[in-house]
Design a protein around this motif. Sequence first.
Motif, PDB file in Angstrom:
ATOM      1  N   VAL A   1      -4.477   6.386   0.073  1.00 47.88           N
ATOM      2  CA  VAL A   1      -4.467   5.182   0.911  1.00 47.88           C
ATOM      3  C   VAL A   1      -4.879   5.555   2.326  1.00 47.88           C
ATOM      4  O   VAL A   1      -4.285   6.450   2.946  1.00 47.88           O
TER       5      VAL A   1
ATOM      6  N   LYS B   1       0.511   7.699   3.457  1.00 44.38           N
ATOM      7  CA  LYS B   1      -0.853   7.272   3.774  1.00 44.38           C
ATOM      8  C   LYS B   1      -1.464   8.173   4.841  1.00 44.38           C
ATOM      9  O   LYS B   1      -0.781   8.917   5.530  1.00 44.38           O
TER      10      LYS B   1
ATOM     11  N   THR C   1       0.824  -1.209   0.000  1.00 39.99           N
ATOM     12  CA  THR C   1       0.000   0.000   0.000  1.00 39.99           C
ATOM     13  C   THR C   1       0.860   1.261   0.000  1.00 39.99           C
ATOM     14  O   THR C   1       0.451   2.289  -0.550  1.00 39.99           O
TER      15      THR C   1
END
Length: 446
Positions: A225, A247, A215
Motif C-alpha cells: 500500500v 503502508k 487500506t
Amino acid sequence: MDNTVRTGTELLWSALGGDPALVDRVAFTGPSGLLAARLPVMDLARATVAVAGLAAVERGGLPGKVRVDDGAVATAFVSERHLRIDGRAPVNFAPLSRFWKASDGWVRTHANYPHHRAALLSALGVREESVQAVAAAIAERKAVETETAVYAAGGLAVALRTPEEWAAHEQGREVAARPLLARERLDDAGPARRRRSGPLRVLDLTRVIAGPVATRTLALLGADVLRIDPPGNPELPDQHAETDIGKRTVALDLDRPSDRRVLDGLLDEADVLVTGYRPGALERFGLHRPGLVIARISAWGDHGPWGERRGFDSLVQVATGIAATEGSADEPGALPAQALDHGTGYLLAAAVLRSLTEREREGGTRLVRLALAQTGHWLTHTLPRYEPAHHLTETPSPLGLLRHALSPVSYDGGPTRWSRPPGVQGGDDPTWGDPARDPRVDPATA
C-alpha cells in the motif's frame, strides 16, 4: 451465534455478492456488552469485520474459520483512543471540533485541519481562535444558518437533525433511496493476468479514518500500500501514526506535471485505487485504468444536494439523527465509537477483495462506492434494534390486564406462554392442579 449478528453478516455478504455458504465459516466469540448504545453499534462492527475476513479467506482459498472476537472488534473500533506515542495520548478532536448551542438548536463543527479551522472562523466573523468567541457567534445564529455559512466558506458544520427531519431532507431521501454500497463493472476488460509476481499494489488516496482503515486492512493481508498526500496538506501526525501502519507514504502535488507523471506510472502498475476525497474532487486527473479495481468512499454519497460536500463521521451522525437518538432532551449524544468510519472502512476492504476475486474470474474494470451516510442509514434502518415491545405480551388475569415479559427460555417445540395467569394471592385451593386442564401436560403420562 446471535441471530442479529448472523443477519447483519448475511446481509452484508449478500450485498457484496458473496457465496451464502461461506457465512457458516464465521465464528463469533468474546465478551458481551461492548460498544453499548441505543443503536446496534456492536452488530454493525461485528458484521463489517466478519465480511472483511470472509472476503480474505475466499480470495486466498483458505480453509478454516473466520474468527470475530468482540473484544478485538470493540478495541479496534476505538483504536485511535488507545494509541500512545512514547506514552503520549493523541489529540482526536481539536478544541473547535465540538457541539455548539445555536439560537434554535445545536451545531457540530469539525476544525481539526488548519484550513477547515480558518474557514470556520472566517464564516463566523471571528478573528481569534477562541472557544468563547466561536460560542458567542454561533449562539446568535440559527443552526442551519451556521451550517450554510460555514460550508459556503469551505469549512465544516452541520445542524443537529432528528431522524424524522433527516428523512424529510432532500439528501436524507436520496440516501434512503440507494443501496448500502454500489458495485459496478465499468467495461469488458479481460480477466486480469498478473504480469509480475509479488503482492497486490494499492494506491491509497484517502484521509482520516474510513479509507485509511480499509487500506490498513489490505496492508495487513499482504498488499503493498502506497499512500499519497498533497505536500501542502499532509495528514495530521497522530492520524498518520494510527492509520498508516503497514503502508508507505509519499507526498505528490498532482497539479505539478512531474508529480503527475509519477502518479500515472504508479497507476499503470497498480491493482487497486482507493480514494476518499469528496465526489468529483479527483475526476480531472483521469485516474481510471482498464482492469483496475477502483474503490471510492465519501461522506454523503455521490448524489443529491450534499453529494459534493465534505464530511466526517461525527458530522454525519449529527445530520442523520444518530446524535439525536443517542442524546437526551438537553443535549445531543454520539455513538460509542466512530463506528460509521470504522465500519465503512472494513466494509470497503471487503468490497475491494471481492471485486478482485470477481475481476480475476470474469474480467472487467470494477468500481465500488460507499458513503458514511449510507452506512448510517443501514445502522438505523436495517439492523434489528432492541425494542422491549417485541419481547412483551398482554394477559388477562383476575388482577387486571397484565403487560409482562415473555420468558427468555426458548427451544423448538417448547412453550411460549404460561398456562395460567397469576390469581388473587392466597385464593387457590390447597390441592395439586388437574393435569387434564393443563394444555402442556399429557394426561396419559401424568
